[in-house]
Design a protein around this motif. Structure first.
Motif, PDB file in Angstrom:
ATOM      1  N   SER A   1       0.831  -1.209   0.000  1.00  0.00           N
ATOM      2  CA  SER A   1       0.000   0.000   0.000  1.00  0.00           C
ATOM      3  C   SER A   1       0.864   1.257   0.000  1.00  0.00           C
ATOM      4  N   TRP A   2       0.201   2.401  -0.248  1.00  0.00           N
ATOM      5  CA  TRP A   2       0.913   3.679  -0.159  1.00  0.00           C
ATOM      6  C   TRP A   2       1.321   3.953   1.292  1.00  0.00           C
ATOM      7  N   GLU A   3       0.471   3.562   2.234  1.00  0.00           N
ATOM      8  CA  GLU A   3       0.789   3.767   3.648  1.00  0.00           C
ATOM      9  C   GLU A   3       2.040   2.982   4.041  1.00  0.00           C
ATOM     10  N   ASP A   4       2.136   1.752   3.563  1.00  0.00           N
ATOM     11  CA  ASP A   4       3.313   0.936   3.850  1.00  0.00           C
ATOM     12  C   ASP A   4       4.560   1.553   3.225  1.00  0.00           C
ATOM     13  N   ALA A   5       4.442   2.058   2.011  1.00  0.00           N
ATOM     14  CA  ALA A   5       5.581   2.710   1.354  1.00  0.00           C
ATOM     15  C   ALA A   5       6.025   3.939   2.152  1.00  0.00           C
ATOM     16  N   THR A   6       5.063   4.691   2.683  1.00  0.00           N
ATOM     17  CA  THR A   6       5.375   5.876   3.489  1.00  0.00           C
ATOM     18  C   THR A   6       6.086   5.478   4.775  1.00  0.00           C
ATOM     19  N   ARG A   7       5.568   4.478   5.458  1.00  0.00           N
ATOM     20  CA  ARG A   7       6.210   4.019   6.705  1.00  0.00           C
ATOM     21  C   ARG A   7       7.630   3.526   6.453  1.00  0.00           C
ATOM     22  N   LYS A   8       7.817   2.785   5.363  1.00  0.00           N
ATOM     23  CA  LYS A   8       9.145   2.270   5.027  1.00  0.00           C
ATOM     24  C   LYS A   8      10.123   3.410   4.761  1.00  0.00           C
ATOM     25  N   ALA A   9       9.655   4.450   4.070  1.00  0.00           N
ATOM     26  CA  ALA A   9      10.515   5.594   3.762  1.00  0.00           C
ATOM     27  C   ALA A   9      10.966   6.304   5.028  1.00  0.00           C
ATOM     28  N   VAL A  10      10.035   6.558   5.936  1.00  0.00           N
ATOM     29  CA  VAL A  10      10.373   7.258   7.182  1.00  0.00           C
ATOM     30  C   VAL A  10      11.297   6.395   8.038  1.00  0.00           C
ATOM     31  N   LYS A  11      11.021   5.123   8.122  1.00  0.00           N
ATOM     32  CA  LYS A  11      11.859   4.224   8.920  1.00  0.00           C
ATOM     33  C   LYS A  11      13.285   4.172   8.369  1.00  0.00           C
TER      34      LYS A  11
ATOM     35  N   ASN B   1      15.796  13.516  14.239  1.00  0.00           N
ATOM     36  CA  ASN B   1      14.846  14.583  14.548  1.00  0.00           C
ATOM     37  C   ASN B   1      13.819  14.820  13.443  1.00  0.00           C
ATOM     38  N   ILE B   2      13.332  13.738  12.801  1.00  0.00           N
ATOM     39  CA  ILE B   2      12.290  13.876  11.787  1.00  0.00           C
ATOM     40  C   ILE B   2      11.020  14.370  12.472  1.00  0.00           C
ATOM     41  N   LYS B   3      10.421  15.408  11.891  1.00  0.00           N
ATOM     42  CA  LYS B   3       9.224  16.012  12.475  1.00  0.00           C
ATOM     43  C   LYS B   3       7.963  15.732  11.673  1.00  0.00           C
ATOM     44  N   SER B   4       8.081  15.593  10.348  1.00  0.00           N
ATOM     45  CA  SER B   4       6.894  15.343   9.532  1.00  0.00           C
ATOM     46  C   SER B   4       7.292  14.797   8.172  1.00  0.00           C
ATOM     47  N   ALA B   5       6.287  14.225   7.495  1.00  0.00           N
ATOM     48  CA  ALA B   5       6.478  13.747   6.124  1.00  0.00           C
ATOM     49  C   ALA B   5       5.233  14.132   5.333  1.00  0.00           C
ATOM     50  N   PHE B   6       5.440  14.736   4.187  1.00  0.00           N
ATOM     51  CA  PHE B   6       4.358  15.166   3.299  1.00  0.00           C
ATOM     52  C   PHE B   6       4.396  14.309   2.043  1.00  0.00           C
ATOM     53  N   VAL B   7       3.310  13.616   1.764  1.00  0.00           N
ATOM     54  CA  VAL B   7       3.240  12.795   0.557  1.00  0.00           C
ATOM     55  C   VAL B   7       2.955  13.732  -0.616  1.00  0.00           C
ATOM     56  N   GLN B   8       3.975  13.944  -1.412  1.00  0.00           N
ATOM     57  CA  GLN B   8       3.871  14.865  -2.538  1.00  0.00           C
ATOM     58  C   GLN B   8       3.123  14.239  -3.708  1.00  0.00           C
ATOM     59  N   SER B   9       3.385  12.957  -3.960  1.00  0.00           N
ATOM     60  CA  SER B   9       2.668  12.277  -5.039  1.00  0.00           C
ATOM     61  C   SER B   9       2.617  10.782  -4.775  1.00  0.00           C
ATOM     62  N   GLN B  10       1.652  10.139  -5.431  1.00  0.00           N
ATOM     63  CA  GLN B  10       1.468   8.693  -5.339  1.00  0.00           C
ATOM     64  C   GLN B  10       1.304   8.147  -6.753  1.00  0.00           C
ATOM     65  N   SER B  11       1.804   6.945  -6.962  1.00  0.00           N
ATOM     66  CA  SER B  11       1.609   6.286  -8.249  1.00  0.00           C
ATOM     67  C   SER B  11       1.637   4.780  -8.034  1.00  0.00           C
ATOM     68  N   VAL B  12       1.251   4.057  -9.065  1.00  0.00           N
ATOM     69  CA  VAL B  12       1.280   2.599  -8.996  1.00  0.00           C
ATOM     70  C   VAL B  12       1.911   2.039 -10.265  1.00  0.00           C
ATOM     71  N   VAL B  13       2.397   0.811 -10.145  1.00  0.00           N
ATOM     72  CA  VAL B  13       2.883   0.053 -11.298  1.00  0.00           C
ATOM     73  C   VAL B  13       1.825  -0.996 -11.598  1.00  0.00           C
ATOM     74  N   VAL B  14       1.466  -1.129 -12.862  1.00  0.00           N
ATOM     75  CA  VAL B  14       0.444  -2.092 -13.266  1.00  0.00           C
ATOM     76  C   VAL B  14       1.066  -3.119 -14.210  1.00  0.00           C
ATOM     77  N   ASN B  15       0.860  -4.396 -13.890  1.00  0.00           N
ATOM     78  CA  ASN B  15       1.306  -5.496 -14.737  1.00  0.00           C
ATOM     79  C   ASN B  15       0.129  -6.434 -14.948  1.00  0.00           C
TER      80      ASN B  15
END
Length: 66
Positions: free
Chosen positions: A16-26, A34-48
């Protein structure tokens, strides 16, 4: 007065996008403190074969510089 800095990070997940966000911050927190926030600038998917196989996010991560 706090001084803040912003970096851009790309991340992906098969779940999911949420999982991708958590992985990035981790992952970022391993080298950036001292990370204070994360802003999701864009989302996309790969389709096969008509199926979503990967979720991608582009984040702006803000952290305090001490």
């Amino acid at each position: 007065m706090a001084v803040m800095k912003v970096i851009e990070i790309l991340s992906n997940s098969e779940k999911s996008w949420e999982d991708a966000t958590r992985k990035a911050v981790k992952q970022a927190s391993k080298s950036v403190k001292n990370i204070k926030s994360a802003f999701v600038q864009s989302q996309s998917v790969v389709v096969n074969d008509d199926e979503v196989t990967e979720f991608r996010v582009n984040l702006k991560v803000t952290f305090e510089v001490k």
